[in-house]
Design a protein around this motif. Structure first.
Motif, PDB file in Angstrom:
ATOM      1  N   SER A   1       0.833  -1.203   0.000  1.00  0.00           N
ATOM      2  CA  SER A   1       0.000   0.000   0.000  1.00  0.00           C
ATOM      3  C   SER A   1       0.870   1.256   0.000  1.00  0.00           C
ATOM      4  CB  SER A   1      -0.913   0.008   1.227  1.00  0.00           C
ATOM      5  OG  SER A   1      -0.144  -0.045   2.419  1.00  0.00           O
ATOM      6  N   TRP A   2       2.131   1.135   0.412  1.00  0.00           N
ATOM      7  CA  TRP A   2       3.043   2.274   0.474  1.00  0.00           C
ATOM      8  C   TRP A   2       3.588   2.619  -0.919  1.00  0.00           C
ATOM      9  CZ3 TRP A   2       4.431   6.012   3.744  1.00  0.00           C
ATOM     10  CH2 TRP A   2       5.604   6.731   3.473  1.00  0.00           C
ATOM     11  N   TYR A   3       4.111   1.604  -1.628  1.00  0.00           N
ATOM     12  CA  TYR A   3       4.698   1.829  -2.941  1.00  0.00           C
ATOM     13  C   TYR A   3       3.666   1.798  -4.072  1.00  0.00           C
ATOM     14  CZ  TYR A   3       9.261   1.138  -0.770  1.00  0.00           C
ATOM     15  OH  TYR A   3      10.374   1.255   0.018  1.00  0.00           O
ATOM     16  N   GLY A   4       2.542   1.163  -3.821  1.00  0.00           N
ATOM     17  CA  GLY A   4       1.560   0.998  -4.888  1.00  0.00           C
ATOM     18  C   GLY A   4       1.974  -0.129  -5.831  1.00  0.00           C
ATOM     19  N   PRO A   5       1.351  -0.241  -6.969  1.00  0.00           N
ATOM     20  CA  PRO A   5       1.681  -1.310  -7.918  1.00  0.00           C
ATOM     21  C   PRO A   5       3.140  -1.216  -8.365  1.00  0.00           C
ATOM     22  CG  PRO A   5      -0.376  -0.232  -8.525  1.00  0.00           C
ATOM     23  CD  PRO A   5       0.252   0.613  -7.463  1.00  0.00           C
ATOM     24  N   ARG A   6       3.813  -2.371  -8.401  1.00  0.00           N
ATOM     25  CA  ARG A   6       5.206  -2.418  -8.848  1.00  0.00           C
ATOM     26  C   ARG A   6       5.378  -3.525  -9.882  1.00  0.00           C
ATOM     27  NH1 ARG A   6       8.553  -3.155  -3.491  1.00  0.00           N
ATOM     28  NH2 ARG A   6       6.763  -4.490  -3.043  1.00  0.00           N
ATOM     29  N   VAL A   7       6.209  -3.246 -10.877  1.00  0.00           N
ATOM     30  CA  VAL A   7       6.498  -4.232 -11.925  1.00  0.00           C
ATOM     31  C   VAL A   7       7.580  -5.178 -11.426  1.00  0.00           C
ATOM     32  CG1 VAL A   7       7.347  -4.581 -14.279  1.00  0.00           C
ATOM     33  CG2 VAL A   7       5.869  -2.624 -13.750  1.00  0.00           C
ATOM     34  N   ILE A   8       7.296  -6.484 -11.449  1.00  0.00           N
ATOM     35  CA  ILE A   8       8.276  -7.501 -11.054  1.00  0.00           C
ATOM     36  C   ILE A   8       9.202  -7.732 -12.239  1.00  0.00           C
ATOM     37  CG2 ILE A   8       8.594  -9.841 -10.184  1.00  0.00           C
ATOM     38  CD1 ILE A   8       5.667  -9.744  -9.246  1.00  0.00           C
ATOM     39  N   ILE A   9      10.458  -7.372 -12.092  1.00  0.00           N
ATOM     40  CA  ILE A   9      11.390  -7.345 -13.222  1.00  0.00           C
ATOM     41  C   ILE A   9      11.500  -8.704 -13.913  1.00  0.00           C
ATOM     42  CG2 ILE A   9      13.784  -6.977 -13.908  1.00  0.00           C
ATOM     43  CD1 ILE A   9      13.992  -4.856 -11.718  1.00  0.00           C
ATOM     44  N   ALA A  10      11.774  -9.756 -13.147  1.00  0.00           N
ATOM     45  CA  ALA A  10      11.970 -11.084 -13.747  1.00  0.00           C
ATOM     46  C   ALA A  10      10.726 -11.552 -14.489  1.00  0.00           C
ATOM     47  CB  ALA A  10      12.354 -12.095 -12.673  1.00  0.00           C
ATOM     48  N   ASN A  11       9.553 -11.345 -13.891  1.00  0.00           N
ATOM     49  CA  ASN A  11       8.302 -11.757 -14.537  1.00  0.00           C
ATOM     50  C   ASN A  11       8.024 -10.939 -15.800  1.00  0.00           C
ATOM     51  OD1 ASN A  11       8.250 -13.290 -12.252  1.00  0.00           O
ATOM     52  ND2 ASN A  11       6.156 -12.789 -11.690  1.00  0.00           N
ATOM     53  N   TYR A  12       8.343  -9.659 -15.739  1.00  0.00           N
ATOM     54  CA  TYR A  12       8.107  -8.803 -16.902  1.00  0.00           C
ATOM     55  C   TYR A  12       8.978  -9.218 -18.082  1.00  0.00           C
ATOM     56  CZ  TYR A  12       8.097  -4.782 -19.989  1.00  0.00           C
ATOM     57  OH  TYR A  12       8.006  -3.979 -21.091  1.00  0.00           O
ATOM     58  N   VAL A  13      10.256  -9.473 -17.819  1.00  0.00           N
ATOM     59  CA  VAL A  13      11.173  -9.860 -18.890  1.00  0.00           C
ATOM     60  C   VAL A  13      10.705 -11.141 -19.567  1.00  0.00           C
ATOM     61  CG1 VAL A  13      13.528 -10.610 -19.405  1.00  0.00           C
ATOM     62  CG2 VAL A  13      13.147  -8.685 -17.864  1.00  0.00           C
ATOM     63  N   ASN A  14      10.134 -12.068 -18.786  1.00  0.00           N
ATOM     64  CA  ASN A  14       9.694 -13.340 -19.337  1.00  0.00           C
ATOM     65  C   ASN A  14       8.281 -13.309 -19.909  1.00  0.00           C
ATOM     66  OD1 ASN A  14      12.082 -14.708 -18.696  1.00  0.00           O
ATOM     67  ND2 ASN A  14      11.410 -15.091 -16.612  1.00  0.00           N
TER      68      ASN A  14
END
Length: 308
Positions: free
Chosen positions: A248-261
């Motif tokens: 809730s502090w950072y909000g939505p974040r892109v997971i680098i490893a999952n995004y690359v794949n």
């Protein structure tokens, strides 16, 4: 069997076969769709036959791999046939041959890019979309030189003016174009890993806390700054498993490893297969499978092996 064949293609060619990946959305009823369409007899008698419940042999795996490789070859040649036919000649000169191969490479990769007619006209678009496109074009030149060397060797070993005259004229046939293009297609996966590493590195630079994640605001800010690849919607990122909504502090974040794949980073997207970034977990899976040495393992054993 599907797992073994999937690992073979991802590790050998960087190719992901639809339905064979254990995490693929097609894995249940449609996991054999590819072969069911192109090799129905094989599916009926072997993969879904009476003996299927007894398990599969190495020979079954080899047969499945050969048939899928044949399908990939057909896909490569289909694009090449269409480009080659425009020249209306059985053979072409060296410059035209290279232009045809460049046009094939770009259009086989970028299915959705408008076809302007030649590799020269398309090159600007391709270079903008892939930072390593000049490197891929160098592969074309290298394979043509290799082909010329092989032809010259054959001529030197043969006798007859006709063979020597053909070599001097440097004319190239459709069959030779098919041979070169298929070789390049099979090597495209390893080359694409350079692009994958570039994406991963750029996201890692935005991850100042070394969390393996990038806030969605930084992700889209990079896109506004000119990084065209970071353009997926929040809905797509979430559906692809690339979004972490736990903070809730950072909000939505892109997971680098999952995004690359994710599928959006595949360089080739066909109906039944794609050339994508290889998972960084492949090395760990190899080590675990070798340590287990069996088709399955208990969670307790896996925890011990991972802990070591």
């Amino acid at each position: 069997l599907c797992h073994v064949v999937h690992r073979y293609f991802t590790q050998t060619y960087g190719i992901s076969i639809a339905g064979l990946d254990a995490h693929d959305a097609y894995k249940n009823k449609e996991e054999l769709e590819l072969l069911a369409v192109f090799a129905p007899d094989y599916v009926h008698t072997v993969l879904r036959g009476e003996t299927a419940s007894e398990g599969f042999s190495i020979e079954d795996g080899v047969a499945m791999i050969v048939m899928i490789e044949h399908l990939i070859s057909d896909s490569v040649h289909q694009v090449l046939d269409e480009i080659y036919s425009r020249h209306g000649k059985e053979t072409v000169d060296r410059a035209t041959f290279i232009e045809i191969l460049e046009a094939w490479l770009g259009r086989w990769i970028f299915v959705g890019v408008p076809k302007k007619g030649s590799a020269r006209q398309d090159r600007e678009i391709y270079n903008r979309m892939v930072s390593d496109m000049p490197g891929l074009q160098d592969v074309v030149y290298g394979r043509v030189k290799t082909l010329e060397h092989l032809r010259d060797s054959d001529v030197r070993r043969s006798s007859g003016a006709r063979a020597g005259q053909h070599a001097m004229q440097r004319r190239f046939s459709l069959e030779e174009a098919k041979m070169v293009s298929l070789d390049i297609a099979k090597k495209l996966g390893p080359y694409w890993q350079t692009e994958c590493h570039d994406v991963s590195d750029k996201l890692a630079q935005l991850d100042k806390g070394n969390t393996g994640r990038v806030t969605i605001s930084k992700f889209y800010k990079a896109a506004l700054a000119g990084e065209w690849r970071f353009s997926e919607s929040v809905a797509y990122l979430d559906q692809a498993g690339s979004l972490d909504n736990s903070s809730s502090w950072y909000g939505p974040r892109v997971i680098i490893a999952n995004y690359v794949n994710a599928r959006s980073n595949c360089v080739v997207m066909k109906q039944h297969f794609s050339v994508c970034c290889q998972s960084q977990c492949e090395g760990y899976l190899d080590a675990l499978e070798e340590a287990v040495g069996a088709p399955s393992a208990t969670p307790e054993l896996l925890l011990v092996l991972v802990g070591d």
